[in-house]
Design a protein around this motif. Sequence first.
Motif, mmCIF file in Angstrom:
data_model
loop_
_atom_site.group_PDB
_atom_site.id
_atom_site.type_symbol
_atom_site.label_atom_id
_atom_site.label_comp_id
_atom_site.label_asym_id
_atom_site.label_seq_id
_atom_site.Cartn_x
_atom_site.Cartn_y
_atom_site.Cartn_z
ATOM 1 N N ASP A 151 0.806 -1.219 0.000
ATOM 2 C CA ASP A 151 0.000 0.000 0.000
ATOM 3 C C ASP A 151 0.840 1.270 0.000
ATOM 4 O OD1 ASP A 151 1.046 0.021 2.552
ATOM 5 O OD2 ASP A 151 -0.878 0.277 3.584
ATOM 6 N N VAL A 152 2.145 1.174 -0.245
ATOM 7 C CA VAL A 152 2.988 2.370 -0.222
ATOM 8 C C VAL A 152 2.759 3.243 -1.451
ATOM 9 C CG1 VAL A 152 4.756 1.277 1.200
ATOM 10 C CG2 VAL A 152 4.990 1.241 -1.290
ATOM 11 N N GLU A 153 2.105 2.693 -2.475
ATOM 12 C CA GLU A 153 1.739 3.496 -3.636
ATOM 13 C C GLU A 153 0.394 3.000 -4.149
ATOM 14 O OE1 GLU A 153 5.000 2.690 -6.347
ATOM 15 O OE2 GLU A 153 3.802 1.218 -7.440
ATOM 16 N N PRO A 154 -0.376 3.872 -4.808
ATOM 17 C CA PRO A 154 -1.675 3.420 -5.338
ATOM 18 C C PRO A 154 -1.490 2.462 -6.498
ATOM 19 C CG PRO A 154 -1.192 5.664 -6.057
ATOM 20 C CD PRO A 154 -0.131 5.302 -5.073
ATOM 21 N N GLY A 155 -2.470 1.590 -6.665
ATOM 22 C CA GLY A 155 -2.426 0.641 -7.770
ATOM 23 C C GLY A 155 -3.641 -0.254 -7.714
ATOM 24 N N PHE A 156 -3.784 -1.122 -8.706
ATOM 25 C CA PHE A 156 -4.928 -2.036 -8.713
ATOM 26 C C PHE A 156 -4.604 -3.269 -7.878
ATOM 27 C CE2 PHE A 156 -2.496 -3.003 -12.606
ATOM 28 C CZ PHE A 156 -2.269 -4.351 -12.461
ATOM 29 N N GLY A 157 -5.640 -3.954 -7.459
ATOM 30 C CA GLY A 157 -5.466 -5.153 -6.659
ATOM 31 C C GLY A 157 -5.504 -4.859 -5.169
ATOM 32 N N PRO A 158 -5.639 -5.893 -4.352
ATOM 33 C CA PRO A 158 -5.686 -5.712 -2.892
ATOM 34 C C PRO A 158 -4.305 -5.383 -2.348
ATOM 35 C CG PRO A 158 -5.771 -8.045 -3.449
ATOM 36 C CD PRO A 158 -5.798 -7.302 -4.754
ATOM 37 N N ARG A 159 -4.161 -4.217 -1.745
ATOM 38 C CA ARG A 159 -2.857 -3.739 -1.298
ATOM 39 C C ARG A 159 -2.839 -3.693 0.227
ATOM 40 N NH1 ARG A 159 -1.253 -2.361 -6.202
ATOM 41 N NH2 ARG A 159 0.779 -1.568 -5.575
ATOM 42 N N ILE A 160 -1.737 -4.142 0.806
ATOM 43 C CA ILE A 160 -1.669 -4.253 2.256
ATOM 44 C C ILE A 160 -0.426 -3.550 2.800
ATOM 45 C CG2 ILE A 160 -2.954 -6.427 2.267
ATOM 46 C CD1 ILE A 160 -0.261 -7.850 2.751
ATOM 47 N N SER A 161 -0.486 -3.252 4.092
ATOM 48 C CA SER A 161 0.664 -2.671 4.779
ATOM 49 C C SER A 161 1.587 -3.776 5.281
ATOM 50 C CB SER A 161 0.204 -1.822 5.966
ATOM 51 O OG SER A 161 -0.390 -2.653 6.951
ATOM 52 N N ASP A 162 2.828 -3.422 5.569
ATOM 53 C CA ASP A 162 3.738 -4.413 6.125
ATOM 54 C C ASP A 162 3.284 -4.877 7.502
ATOM 55 O OD1 ASP A 162 4.280 -1.964 7.320
ATOM 56 O OD2 ASP A 162 6.436 -2.312 7.438
ATOM 57 N N SER A 163 2.534 -4.023 8.211
ATOM 58 C CA SER A 163 2.079 -4.393 9.549
ATOM 59 C C SER A 163 1.105 -5.574 9.511
ATOM 60 C CB SER A 163 1.435 -3.197 10.254
ATOM 61 O OG SER A 163 0.276 -2.774 9.564
ATOM 62 N N ILE A 164 0.344 -5.709 8.429
ATOM 63 C CA ILE A 164 -0.564 -6.858 8.322
ATOM 64 C C ILE A 164 0.235 -8.157 8.262
ATOM 65 C CG2 ILE A 164 -2.133 -8.034 6.730
ATOM 66 C CD1 ILE A 164 -3.557 -5.453 6.279
ATOM 67 N N ILE A 165 1.338 -8.145 7.560
ATOM 68 C CA ILE A 165 2.191 -9.328 7.515
ATOM 69 C C ILE A 165 2.795 -9.584 8.890
ATOM 70 C CG2 ILE A 165 4.240 -10.373 6.473
ATOM 71 C CD1 ILE A 165 3.681 -8.698 3.964
ATOM 72 N N ARG A 166 3.322 -8.533 9.504
ATOM 73 C CA ARG A 166 3.961 -8.698 10.818
ATOM 74 C C ARG A 166 2.956 -9.187 11.864
ATOM 75 N NH1 ARG A 166 8.989 -6.481 10.496
ATOM 76 N NH2 ARG A 166 9.298 -4.846 8.904
ATOM 77 N N ASP A 167 1.763 -8.638 11.848
ATOM 78 C CA ASP A 167 0.767 -9.002 12.863
ATOM 79 C C ASP A 167 0.195 -10.398 12.657
ATOM 80 O OD1 ASP A 167 1.158 -6.513 13.934
ATOM 81 O OD2 ASP A 167 -0.683 -5.635 13.115
ATOM 82 N N SER A 168 0.292 -10.906 11.437
ATOM 83 C CA SER A 168 -0.277 -12.216 11.119
ATOM 84 C C SER A 168 0.656 -13.359 11.483
ATOM 85 C CB SER A 168 -0.628 -12.295 9.632
ATOM 86 O OG SER A 168 -1.606 -11.329 9.297
ATOM 87 N N PHE A 169 1.960 -13.081 11.468
ATOM 88 C CA PHE A 169 2.953 -14.130 11.730
ATOM 89 C C PHE A 169 3.676 -13.811 13.032
ATOM 90 C CE2 PHE A 169 2.143 -14.428 7.230
ATOM 91 C CZ PHE A 169 2.153 -15.795 6.977
ATOM 92 N N THR A 170 3.097 -14.273 14.132
ATOM 93 C CA THR A 170 3.654 -13.969 15.456
ATOM 94 C C THR A 170 4.084 -15.262 16.139
ATOM 95 O OG1 THR A 170 1.376 -13.891 16.309
ATOM 96 C CG2 THR A 170 2.399 -11.793 15.712
ATOM 97 N N ASP A 171 3.251 -15.829 16.966
ATOM 98 C CA ASP A 171 3.616 -17.027 17.714
ATOM 99 C C ASP A 171 3.935 -18.193 16.778
ATOM 100 O OD1 ASP A 171 3.142 -15.584 19.981
ATOM 101 O OD2 ASP A 171 1.172 -16.464 20.378
ATOM 102 N N GLY A 172 5.103 -18.783 16.974
ATOM 103 C CA GLY A 172 5.502 -19.917 16.161
ATOM 104 C C GLY A 172 6.168 -19.552 14.854
ATOM 105 N N TRP A 173 6.372 -18.257 14.641
ATOM 106 C CA TRP A 173 7.000 -17.781 13.405
ATOM 107 C C TRP A 173 8.088 -16.755 13.730
ATOM 108 C CZ3 TRP A 173 5.399 -20.240 9.080
ATOM 109 C CH2 TRP A 173 4.115 -20.786 9.054
ATOM 110 N N GLU A 174 9.061 -16.658 12.864
ATOM 111 C CA GLU A 174 10.059 -15.595 12.929
ATOM 112 C C GLU A 174 10.162 -14.931 11.564
ATOM 113 O OE1 GLU A 174 14.831 -14.802 13.722
ATOM 114 O OE2 GLU A 174 14.008 -16.841 13.892
ATOM 115 N N ILE A 175 9.878 -13.632 11.513
ATOM 116 C CA ILE A 175 10.018 -12.893 10.252
ATOM 117 C C ILE A 175 11.484 -12.512 10.106
ATOM 118 C CG2 ILE A 175 9.342 -10.848 8.939
ATOM 119 C CD1 ILE A 175 6.668 -10.919 10.364
#
Length: 218
Positions: A151-175
């Motif tokens: 989501d750092v620039e406009p464009g087509f398609g579903p765009r996400i922030s890096d925080s969504i990735i970070r918040d999704s992979f917590t317990d049992g994962w290491e980014i």
Amino acid sequence: MTQAAEFWNTVYDNDTAPWVIGEPQPAIVELERAGGISGRVLDPGSGAGEHTILLTKLGYDVLGVDLSPSAVDYARRNAAAKDAPNARFEVVDVLAIADRPEGDFGPFDTIVDSALFHVFGTDPEARAAYVRGLRAICAPGGLVHILALSDVEPGFGPRISDSIIRDSFTDGWEIEDLSPARYRGRNTEVVAQEVARLGLPQEGPIDTAAWLARIRRI
């Protein structure tokens, strides 16, 4: 809300998927060249099959899966046309993987998600189910690579922030890494109005901002 299989079937039946570019994503090609892929490999949301075809031809033990039967049919035709008859594809609902009996599917040493995770960006329940499924089938110490629209620039398609990735992979994962990347698409009738509004190229490839994450199961 995520799309039903019928939506995905339509874009493959009509060849209007803006992510079908006739070749693998350059970011995934570079990932393989850098040694980021090993062991048994899963390509979730395999779509036209370009990454499964690439990795099969390079000698990897790889399986491509997609919710859409039309996508799987498209990928099989694509593999035959590209002299990769051994490329394997199956219809699989990745949101239901966590509910399968243990050992029924997987484990995989490397999971290469190109433009699937971001589909669940605005659906926390679907995103959580997907991550649970990844954990169930990723071998301990294995890697999940995610290429997702940013989501750092406009464009087509579903765009996400890096925080969504970070918040999704917590317990049992290491980014281990989460870096800016590029994702390549094309203009089709599905996104034509958005492409025109944003002043993006009407012809040829469209490169847009993305994230590339390397996530280890611990």
